[in-house]
Design a protein around this motif. Structure first.
Motif, PDB file in Angstrom:
ATOM      1  N   TYR A 195       0.860  -1.207  -0.052  1.00  0.00           N
ATOM      2  CA  TYR A 195       0.087   0.023  -0.051  1.00  0.00           C
ATOM      3  C   TYR A 195       0.939   1.185  -0.087  1.00  0.00           C
ATOM      4  O   TYR A 195       0.479   2.306  -0.627  1.00  0.00           O
ATOM      5  CB  TYR A 195      -1.003   0.100   1.038  1.00  0.00           C
ATOM      6  N   PHE A 196       1.943   1.421   0.588  1.00  0.00           N
ATOM      7  CA  PHE A 196       2.661   2.263   0.548  1.00  0.00           C
ATOM      8  C   PHE A 196       3.443   2.707  -0.903  1.00  0.00           C
ATOM      9  O   PHE A 196       3.509   3.772  -1.232  1.00  0.00           O
ATOM     10  CB  PHE A 196       3.796   2.044   1.448  1.00  0.00           C
ATOM     11  N   TYR A 230       0.329   5.452  -1.493  1.00  0.00           N
ATOM     12  CA  TYR A 230       1.068   6.526  -0.820  1.00  0.00           C
ATOM     13  C   TYR A 230       1.843   7.275  -1.804  1.00  0.00           C
ATOM     14  O   TYR A 230       1.789   8.678  -2.011  1.00  0.00           O
ATOM     15  CB  TYR A 230       1.636   6.131   0.369  1.00  0.00           C
ATOM     16  N   LEU A 277       0.260   9.238  -4.447  1.00  0.00           N
ATOM     17  CA  LEU A 277      -0.551  10.554  -4.185  1.00  0.00           C
ATOM     18  C   LEU A 277       0.150  11.598  -3.904  1.00  0.00           C
ATOM     19  O   LEU A 277      -0.182  12.816  -3.764  1.00  0.00           O
ATOM     20  CB  LEU A 277      -1.343  10.270  -2.849  1.00  0.00           C
TER      21      LEU A 277
END
Length: 89
Positions: free
Chosen positions: A79-80, A84, A87
């Motif tokens: 997910y990182f 992230y 984004l």
């Protein structure tokens, strides 16, 4: 040959020479990143990382706990990297 009765001692010692530089480079990179991102000294972050490393190595003593920690780390990393970081740009 009583000197080499336990061959795994020699193999583990040699394998330690393979693993240790990888751990050192990753610890240095983590401390360097903390130094560049925040005003914390590199030596202070190294001490924190070493204490964290020591605590985790003593807490994670069962195979099940190590697998759970690895799965948690894998999910966080996924997910990182894929959520992230895009984004930010």
């Amino acid at each position: 040959m009583p000197l080499i009765e336990r061959f795994e001692y020699i193999v583990v010692s040699i394998w330690f020479l393979v693993v240790l530089p990888n751990i050192c480079i990753k610890l240095w990179a983590a401390c360097r990143a903390v130094k560049r991102i925040s005003p914390i000294k590199q030596r202070t972050s190294l001490i924190v990382f070493l204490i964290l490393f020591f605590v985790l190595s003593n807490v994670l003593d069962e195979r099940r706990l190590i697998r759970q920690f690895a799965d948690l780390y894998d999910n966080f990393s996924f997910y990182f990297v894929y959520a992230y970081i895009p984004l930010l740009f």
